[in-house]
Design a protein around this motif. Structure first.
Motif, PDB file in Angstrom:
ATOM      1  N   GLN B 132      14.817 -11.525  -3.726  1.00  0.00           N
ATOM      2  CA  GLN B 132      13.937 -12.645  -4.057  1.00  0.00           C
ATOM      3  C   GLN B 132      12.468 -12.275  -4.041  1.00  0.00           C
ATOM      4  OE1 GLN B 132      15.278 -15.678  -1.396  1.00  0.00           O
ATOM      5  NE2 GLN B 132      17.019 -16.212  -2.687  1.00  0.00           N
ATOM      6  N   LEU B 133      12.163 -11.099  -3.524  1.00  0.00           N
ATOM      7  CA  LEU B 133      10.762 -10.653  -3.565  1.00  0.00           C
ATOM      8  C   LEU B 133      10.349 -10.470  -5.021  1.00  0.00           C
ATOM      9  CD1 LEU B 133      10.343  -7.797  -0.911  1.00  0.00           C
ATOM     10  CD2 LEU B 133       9.453 -10.118  -0.804  1.00  0.00           C
ATOM     11  N   SER B 134       9.102 -10.800  -5.332  1.00  0.00           N
ATOM     12  CA  SER B 134       8.655 -10.560  -6.701  1.00  0.00           C
ATOM     13  C   SER B 134       8.581  -9.043  -6.930  1.00  0.00           C
ATOM     14  CB  SER B 134       7.297 -11.212  -6.942  1.00  0.00           C
ATOM     15  OG  SER B 134       6.331 -10.608  -6.133  1.00  0.00           O
ATOM     16  N   LEU B 135       8.700  -8.649  -8.188  1.00  0.00           N
ATOM     17  CA  LEU B 135       8.859  -7.231  -8.520  1.00  0.00           C
ATOM     18  C   LEU B 135       7.781  -6.324  -7.907  1.00  0.00           C
ATOM     19  CD1 LEU B 135      10.766  -5.311  -9.917  1.00  0.00           C
ATOM     20  CD2 LEU B 135       9.495  -5.643 -12.040  1.00  0.00           C
ATOM     21  N   PRO B 136       6.505  -6.699  -7.970  1.00  0.00           N
ATOM     22  CA  PRO B 136       5.489  -5.789  -7.416  1.00  0.00           C
ATOM     23  C   PRO B 136       5.714  -5.477  -5.934  1.00  0.00           C
ATOM     24  CG  PRO B 136       4.454  -7.501  -8.733  1.00  0.00           C
ATOM     25  CD  PRO B 136       5.901  -7.871  -8.607  1.00  0.00           C
ATOM     26  N   PHE B 137       6.175  -6.463  -5.175  1.00  0.00           N
ATOM     27  CA  PHE B 137       6.417  -6.238  -3.752  1.00  0.00           C
ATOM     28  C   PHE B 137       7.734  -5.509  -3.548  1.00  0.00           C
ATOM     29  CE2 PHE B 137       3.384  -9.648  -3.863  1.00  0.00           C
ATOM     30  CZ  PHE B 137       2.514  -9.332  -2.832  1.00  0.00           C
ATOM     31  N   ARG B 138       8.756  -5.934  -4.303  1.00  0.00           N
ATOM     32  CA  ARG B 138      10.075  -5.326  -4.150  1.00  0.00           C
ATOM     33  C   ARG B 138      10.007  -3.834  -4.486  1.00  0.00           C
ATOM     34  NH1 ARG B 138      14.245  -6.702  -8.028  1.00  0.00           N
ATOM     35  NH2 ARG B 138      12.872  -8.465  -8.398  1.00  0.00           N
ATOM     36  N   GLU B 139       9.254  -3.503  -5.546  1.00  0.00           N
ATOM     37  CA  GLU B 139       9.183  -2.101  -5.962  1.00  0.00           C
ATOM     38  C   GLU B 139       8.623  -1.212  -4.864  1.00  0.00           C
ATOM     39  OE1 GLU B 139       9.193  -0.868 -10.346  1.00  0.00           O
ATOM     40  OE2 GLU B 139       7.238  -1.713  -9.855  1.00  0.00           O
ATOM     41  N   VAL B 140       7.578  -1.697  -4.209  1.00  0.00           N
ATOM     42  CA  VAL B 140       6.965  -0.868  -3.170  1.00  0.00           C
ATOM     43  C   VAL B 140       7.942  -0.667  -2.011  1.00  0.00           C
ATOM     44  CG1 VAL B 140       5.137  -0.766  -1.459  1.00  0.00           C
ATOM     45  CG2 VAL B 140       4.612  -1.514  -3.762  1.00  0.00           C
ATOM     46  N   TYR B 151       3.498   7.081   0.762  1.00  0.00           N
ATOM     47  CA  TYR B 151       2.568   6.075   0.218  1.00  0.00           C
ATOM     48  C   TYR B 151       1.911   6.613  -1.051  1.00  0.00           C
ATOM     49  CZ  TYR B 151       2.677   3.808   4.887  1.00  0.00           C
ATOM     50  OH  TYR B 151       3.048   3.192   6.046  1.00  0.00           O
ATOM     51  N   GLN B 152       1.467   7.873  -0.969  1.00  0.00           N
ATOM     52  CA  GLN B 152       0.744   8.466  -2.099  1.00  0.00           C
ATOM     53  C   GLN B 152       1.650   8.591  -3.326  1.00  0.00           C
ATOM     54  OE1 GLN B 152      -2.715   9.375  -2.213  1.00  0.00           O
ATOM     55  NE2 GLN B 152      -2.067   9.212  -4.349  1.00  0.00           N
ATOM     56  N   GLU B 153       2.889   9.039  -3.103  1.00  0.00           N
ATOM     57  CA  GLU B 153       3.815   9.187  -4.233  1.00  0.00           C
ATOM     58  C   GLU B 153       4.116   7.832  -4.868  1.00  0.00           C
ATOM     59  OE1 GLU B 153       6.329  13.159  -2.829  1.00  0.00           O
ATOM     60  OE2 GLU B 153       6.924  11.191  -2.110  1.00  0.00           O
ATOM     61  N   ALA B 154       4.308   6.821  -4.022  1.00  0.00           N
ATOM     62  CA  ALA B 154       4.570   5.476  -4.550  1.00  0.00           C
ATOM     63  C   ALA B 154       3.348   4.978  -5.327  1.00  0.00           C
ATOM     64  CB  ALA B 154       4.916   4.518  -3.417  1.00  0.00           C
ATOM     65  N   ALA B 155       2.163   5.276  -4.809  1.00  0.00           N
ATOM     66  CA  ALA B 155       0.930   4.862  -5.486  1.00  0.00           C
ATOM     67  C   ALA B 155       0.833   5.525  -6.859  1.00  0.00           C
ATOM     68  CB  ALA B 155      -0.286   5.218  -4.630  1.00  0.00           C
ATOM     69  N   VAL B 162      -3.451   3.522  -2.958  1.00  0.00           N
ATOM     70  CA  VAL B 162      -2.626   3.656  -1.756  1.00  0.00           C
ATOM     71  C   VAL B 162      -2.765   2.413  -0.859  1.00  0.00           C
ATOM     72  CG1 VAL B 162      -2.310   4.973   0.383  1.00  0.00           C
ATOM     73  CG2 VAL B 162      -2.657   6.171  -1.758  1.00  0.00           C
ATOM     74  N   GLY B 163      -3.981   1.887  -0.792  1.00  0.00           N
ATOM     75  CA  GLY B 163      -4.200   0.695   0.038  1.00  0.00           C
ATOM     76  C   GLY B 163      -3.357  -0.477  -0.433  1.00  0.00           C
ATOM     77  N   THR B 164      -3.187  -0.589  -1.735  1.00  0.00           N
ATOM     78  CA  THR B 164      -2.366  -1.676  -2.285  1.00  0.00           C
ATOM     79  C   THR B 164      -0.903  -1.453  -1.943  1.00  0.00           C
ATOM     80  OG1 THR B 164      -3.948  -1.835  -4.100  1.00  0.00           O
ATOM     81  CG2 THR B 164      -1.844  -2.961  -4.403  1.00  0.00           C
ATOM     82  N   VAL B 165      -0.473  -0.183  -1.991  1.00  0.00           N
ATOM     83  CA  VAL B 165       0.901   0.144  -1.587  1.00  0.00           C
ATOM     84  C   VAL B 165       1.128  -0.335  -0.154  1.00  0.00           C
ATOM     85  CG1 VAL B 165       2.462   2.047  -0.963  1.00  0.00           C
ATOM     86  CG2 VAL B 165       1.232   2.099  -3.130  1.00  0.00           C
ATOM     87  N   MET B 166       0.183   0.002   0.716  1.00  0.00           N
ATOM     88  CA  MET B 166       0.348  -0.330   2.126  1.00  0.00           C
ATOM     89  C   MET B 166       0.361  -1.834   2.367  1.00  0.00           C
ATOM     90  SD  MET B 166      -1.979   2.698   3.723  1.00  0.00           S
ATOM     91  CE  MET B 166      -1.839   2.163   5.419  1.00  0.00           C
ATOM     92  N   SER B 167      -0.517  -2.555   1.688  1.00  0.00           N
ATOM     93  CA  SER B 167      -0.555  -3.996   1.938  1.00  0.00           C
ATOM     94  C   SER B 167       0.674  -4.690   1.349  1.00  0.00           C
ATOM     95  CB  SER B 167      -1.846  -4.624   1.403  1.00  0.00           C
ATOM     96  OG  SER B 167      -1.905  -4.513   0.009  1.00  0.00           O
ATOM     97  N   HIS B 170       3.575  -3.974   3.649  1.00  0.00           N
ATOM     98  CA  HIS B 170       3.440  -4.784   4.855  1.00  0.00           C
ATOM     99  C   HIS B 170       3.926  -6.205   4.610  1.00  0.00           C
ATOM    100  CE1 HIS B 170       1.887  -5.879   8.727  1.00  0.00           C
ATOM    101  NE2 HIS B 170       1.126  -6.825   8.202  1.00  0.00           N
ATOM    102  N   ARG B 171       3.456  -6.788   3.523  1.00  0.00           N
ATOM    103  CA  ARG B 171       3.815  -8.189   3.243  1.00  0.00           C
ATOM    104  C   ARG B 171       5.271  -8.308   2.830  1.00  0.00           C
ATOM    105  NH1 ARG B 171      -0.064 -10.707  -0.813  1.00  0.00           N
ATOM    106  NH2 ARG B 171       0.853 -12.649  -0.085  1.00  0.00           N
ATOM    107  N   GLY B 172       5.751  -7.336   2.066  1.00  0.00           N
ATOM    108  CA  GLY B 172       7.148  -7.362   1.644  1.00  0.00           C
ATOM    109  C   GLY B 172       8.091  -7.264   2.832  1.00  0.00           C
ATOM    110  N   ARG B 173       7.796  -6.341   3.734  1.00  0.00           N
ATOM    111  CA  ARG B 173       8.658  -6.175   4.905  1.00  0.00           C
ATOM    112  C   ARG B 173       8.617  -7.401   5.803  1.00  0.00           C
ATOM    113  NH1 ARG B 173       6.652  -0.170   6.501  1.00  0.00           N
ATOM    114  NH2 ARG B 173       8.092   1.089   5.274  1.00  0.00           N
ATOM    115  N   ARG B 174       7.465  -8.046   5.837  1.00  0.00           N
ATOM    116  CA  ARG B 174       7.348  -9.251   6.663  1.00  0.00           C
ATOM    117  C   ARG B 174       8.322 -10.328   6.198  1.00  0.00           C
ATOM    118  NH1 ARG B 174       1.352 -11.103   8.396  1.00  0.00           N
ATOM    119  NH2 ARG B 174       0.787 -10.463   6.325  1.00  0.00           N
ATOM    120  N   VAL B 175       8.441 -10.448   4.881  1.00  0.00           N
ATOM    121  CA  VAL B 175       9.371 -11.439   4.332  1.00  0.00           C
ATOM    122  C   VAL B 175      10.804 -11.088   4.740  1.00  0.00           C
ATOM    123  CG1 VAL B 175      10.329 -12.392   2.194  1.00  0.00           C
ATOM    124  CG2 VAL B 175       7.873 -12.006   2.396  1.00  0.00           C
TER     125      VAL B 175
END
Lengths: 83, 189
Positions: B132-140, B151-155, B162-167, B170-175
């Motif tokens: 149910q996570l939206s794609l941008p969050f689920r992908e990370v 983090y760097q490879e995902a970025a 990289v900062g966007t990957v991390m945030s 963080h938010r995706g895992r919280r859900v």
């Protein structure tokens, strides 16, 4: 709701939990967090849950590529004549 | 034209190495593809598309670099294309769970409780929340936690900082933690 007292150290530990668990936190920061975890069972539990959610997810998603698909990928590979 | 009359096709040895390495990563790529799609059939289609593209453009891969990341980049690009075609509305992440939500929800478990909880947790709610996570969050989450990218490879794969990957991570895992907490809390209540 919660009886947990959120000290500065607890908040710091929470900010670092992701990088700590992913092993990307700088060593000097790891040392600070470890010091805190040694005296804060509450944060230890939070860290445990952070690891736990990941292990549950990995376990849940640990399904191998179906054999029929694997064979199909091999066929695609053999058919691709691009050099 | 002259090539077609050649007696036997000579395959570049480097191509053979690439083929075997790429096929050996099928399980890893599948794990990611499966979670970026809604059902197993869509995942199979995505895998076939991705491998077709990979074999066709194998010369663009630089030997010695992370082949898994290279393949997952192709999977990502195709998944994005498919999502655009389906014109899915970007779903909302939905909530801003506090970092202590799970802890609070479980009423302050002991360390032993945590271990028991993890053992007992059924994968259903996590997979459902992940889907149910939206794609941008689920992908990370999928690329880092299931694809084992840094983090760097995902970025690099997602072409975001990289900062966007991390945030997003963080938010995706919280859900996901919240989903687990709701489930676990319901069980223990």
């Amino acid at each position: 709701m919660s009886a947990h007292v959120r000290s500065e150290q607890c908040l710091h530990a929470q900010r670092c939990v992701q990088e700590y668990v992913d092993r990307t936190l700088p060593a000097e920061q790891v040392a600070i967090v470890d010091q805190h975890l040694a005296v804060c069972p509450c944060c230890v539990k939070c860290y445990g849950l952070e690891v736990g959610v990941r292990s549950v997810m990995r376990k849940a998603c640990d399904e191998p590529c179906p054999d029929a698909l694997r064979a199909e990928l091999r066929r695609i590979c053999d058919d691709c004549d691009c050099e | 034209m002259a090539d077609e009359t050649a007696e036997a096709p000579v395959t570049d040895p480097a191509r053979l190495v690439f083929d075997e390495q790429a096929l050996a990563l099928a399980d890893d790529v599948w794990r990611v593809a499966r979670r970026l799609t809604r059902d197993p059939q869509a995942a199979e289609d995505l895998m076939q598309e991705a491998y077709t593209r990979a074999f066709r453009s194998w010369k663009q891969y630089t030997p010695g670099t992370n082949l898994r990341a290279w393949l997952l980049r192709i999977v990502h690009n195709l998944a994005i294309d498919n999502a655009r075609k389906q014109q899915r509305q970007p779903e909302q992440l939905g909530l801003e769970a506090d970092d202590y939500y799970l802890y609070d929800r479980l009423g302050g478990p002991t360390v032993a409780d945590v271990d028991r909880l993890v053992e007992r947790l059924s994968p259903g709610p996590v997979l459902e929340a992940l889907g149910q996570l939206s794609l941008p969050f689920r992908e990370v989450v999928v690329l880092v936690d299931l694809g084992d990218l840094s983090y760097q490879e995902a970025a690099d794969v997602l072409e975001i900082p990289v900062g966007t990957v991390m945030s997003r991570l963080h938010r995706g895992r919280r859900v996901l933690k919240k989903a687990l907490a709701d489930h676990a809390g319901g069980e223990t209540a």
